[in-house]
Design an enzyme around this catalytic site. Structure first.
Site, PDB file in Angstrom:
ATOM      1  N   ALA A  56       0.810  -1.221   0.000  1.00 41.41           N
ATOM      2  CA  ALA A  56       0.000   0.000   0.000  1.00 41.41           C
ATOM      3  C   ALA A  56       0.842   1.270   0.000  1.00 41.41           C
ATOM      4  CB  ALA A  56      -0.928  -0.001   1.212  1.00 41.41           C
TER       5      ALA A  56
ATOM      6  N   ARG B  50      10.101   7.531  -2.324  1.00 39.82           N
ATOM      7  CA  ARG B  50      11.473   7.626  -2.839  1.00 39.82           C
ATOM      8  C   ARG B  50      11.586   7.259  -4.327  1.00 39.82           C
ATOM      9  NH1 ARG B  50      13.609   4.143   2.183  1.00 39.82           N
ATOM     10  NH2 ARG B  50      11.388   3.634   2.208  1.00 39.82           N
TER      11      ARG B  50
ATOM     12  N   ARG C 285       4.558  -7.292 -37.730  1.00 36.68           N
ATOM     13  CA  ARG C 285       3.615  -6.712 -36.773  1.00 36.68           C
ATOM     14  C   ARG C 285       2.501  -7.699 -36.446  1.00 36.68           C
ATOM     15  NH1 ARG C 285       1.870  -1.636 -39.853  1.00 36.68           N
ATOM     16  NH2 ARG C 285       0.388  -1.473 -38.120  1.00 36.68           N
TER      17      ARG C 285
ATOM     18  N   ARG D  32       1.934  -1.162 -66.461  1.00 35.70           N
ATOM     19  CA  ARG D  32       2.856  -0.044 -66.662  1.00 35.70           C
ATOM     20  C   ARG D  32       2.706   0.482 -68.098  1.00 35.70           C
ATOM     21  NH1 ARG D  32       6.943  -4.839 -66.135  1.00 35.70           N
ATOM     22  NH2 ARG D  32       7.185  -5.378 -68.325  1.00 35.70           N
TER      23      ARG D  32
END
Ligand code: UD1
Ligand code: MG
Length: 465
Positions: free
Chosen positions: A11, A16, A337, A444
């Site tokens: 708790a 620090r 990913r 193309r």
């Protein structure tokens, strides 16, 4: 362990740490600090488990709610370890066995050490047993004063200690076994007349002695076990010890770790097969499962992924939430990913990014590609610079490439689109419509040739001018 209830003190504000977060939520090797003592107690096998929470309690409860058998006790105000233990005892009701008290900020404590403390406690028929250590430089730890009869006489906090007491090198680890009935009575008698104005749990030792009850102690075999974390320097040190332990466990189980070992991070959830080699700077994080004979190159990062046997991950590749089957070769500098599936023998080379994409057995995307929301069959060759255009600014669409297809370099596949089995797509094409099985598709523009107007003639003209 029958009749042993654990109380975990967690708790405290952790002043620090200089943090907005609860101290016990700071990660140690990929898991919140508190996860470590809880896992340790699961290994010990306690019959009940109470975690005392206060600062940041919502976050703590949410993260640990699913731990089997866990109960939370709310210490509303952080008035010291004695007050925290009292909150824990209240949750245990009229429990009559042994209370095992551990601190949530001591993540390196092992189940073996705690089991030994319980054994000592039983053997000595003690009211209290304290886990202790001998430190050359005991710093801020509470000092354990052992009496002439060999039992602990009292524990004095460094801040309350006289100079002579500070010389004492045996310290209190903050882990105790206490007879629950004794503890209940002793906690009711604590006061806060000390340097910190807090209720010190450690004062139960003096109370036991005052009642003529035995207080036992046990020095830990390995001082690292009981290192408490009160600031970020100690956090870093504890993580280093933990990381070394995990590496050692894998080394003993047949995994080679390249030098310097300290540069290799393996989080505790990882499973790794034998004869796998992990080079310097690599990280295996989350619940990753790595097969046998795998080679993980320098600086690679693997998180929450499954890698089959014989996989080669070349340096500096990043793999997250992915499944990689046997014999696949990845990288260098590849990025897999979430939702990537690479079937056996597939290859994903340098500067290739994949996301929610499956590459069938033996298929290759060796250079500079983005493959997202795609289903790619077996034996497909994806030329350099191929892009699946999966997003139109609003929604994501799928690209399907069937078995045996050859995609020429620098192709854009504008999804949704399907390329049929064994089709050939000419280099530099922008594919916006489905390509039938075994067809040739090229989009193309036709090449023009003008003879005699190349660089040689240009240089000539420059000289003349
Ligand atoms: C405590 C011991 C000290 C021991 C050291 C070991 C006392 C008085 N001192 O000091 O003898 O050497 O541990 O690490 O017990 N906590 C609460 N509520 C509170 C206060 C603390 O739950 O009101 C919890 C903290 O979250 C922490 C644990 O108790 O997990 C220890 O508290 P901390 O303030 O770190 O005590 P130390 O100063 O380390
Ligand atoms: Mg502490």
């Amino acid at each position: 362990m029958d009749d042993v209830a654990a109380i975990v003190l967690a708790a405290g504000r952790g002043t620090r740490m200089k943090s907005d977060r609860a101290k016990v939520m700071h990660p140690v090797l990929g898991q919140p600090m508190l996860a470590w003592p809880l896992a340790m107690l699961e290994d010990v096998g306690v019959s009940r488990l109470v975690v005392v929470i206060g600062s940041g309690r919502e976050e703590v409860m949410e993260r640990f709610a699913a731990v089997p058998g866990i109960a939370f006790a709310w210490q509303r105000e952080q008035r010291g370890t004695g007050d925290a233990a009292a909150a824990g005892m209240a949750e245990l009701g009229d429990f009559h066995g042994t209370a095992l008290i551990v601190c949530g900020d001591v993540p390196l404590l092992t189940a073996g050490t705690v089991a030994e403390l319980v054994a000592v406690h039983r053997r000595r028929e003690a009211a209290v047993s304290v886990l202790t250590a001998v430190f050359a430089d005991p710093g801020a730890y509470g000092r354990v004063i052992v009496g002439a009869d060999g039992g602990v006489e009292r524990i004095i906090e460094a801040r309350d200690a006289a100079p002579a007491e500070l010389e004492e090198r045996r310290i209190n680890s903050g882990t105790y076994c206490v007879d629950a009935d004794f503890l209940r009575g002793a906690l009711a008698r604590l006061d806060c007349n000390n340097a910190q104005g807090e209720y010190y749990l450690t004062d139960i030792v003096g109370i036991a002695r005052g009642n003529g009850l035995p207080v036992a102690w046990l020095d830990v075999a390995d001082n690292d076990d009981i290192k408490g974390i009160n600031n970020r320097v100690q956090l870093g040190e504890a993580e280093a010890v933990m990381a070394a332990r995990v590496r050692r466990r894998h080394q003993h189980a047949g995994v080679t770790i390249g030098a310097p070992g300290e540069s290799v991070t393996i989080e505790a959830g990882a499973e790794i097969g034998t004869d796998t080699v992990i080079e310097k700077g690599a990280t295996i994080a989350g619940d990753s499962v790595i097969g046998s004979g795998v080679h993980i190159g320098q600086g690679a990062i693997i998180r929450d992924s499954r890698l089959g046997d014989g996989v080669k991950v070349r340096p500096y590749s990043v793999i997250e939430d992915s499944i990689v089957e046997d014999g696949v070769v990845i990288g260098p500098f590849a990025r897999l990913r979430t939702g990537t599936v690479l079937r056996a023998g597939a290859r994903v080379g340098n500067f290739v990014e994949t996301k929610k994409a499956e590459l069938g057995p033996g298929s290759k995307a060796n250079h500079l590609s983005y493959i997202g929301d795609a289903e790619i069959g077996a034996g497909v060759n994806i030329g350099a610079g191929t892009i699946t255009c999966n997003y139109d600014g609003f929604a994501k669409y799928r690209t399907v490439i069937e078995d045996g297809v050859f995609i020429g370099s620098d192709t854009q596949l504008v999804a949704p689109v399907r390329v049929g089995r064994d089709a050939l797509v000419g280099a530099g094409s922008t594919i916006t419509r489905d390509v039938p099985e075994n067809a040739v598709a090229a989009s193309r523009s036709r090449q023009t040739v003008v003879d005699g107007r190349g660089m040689a003639s240009r240089r000539e003209r420059r000289k003349d001018g």
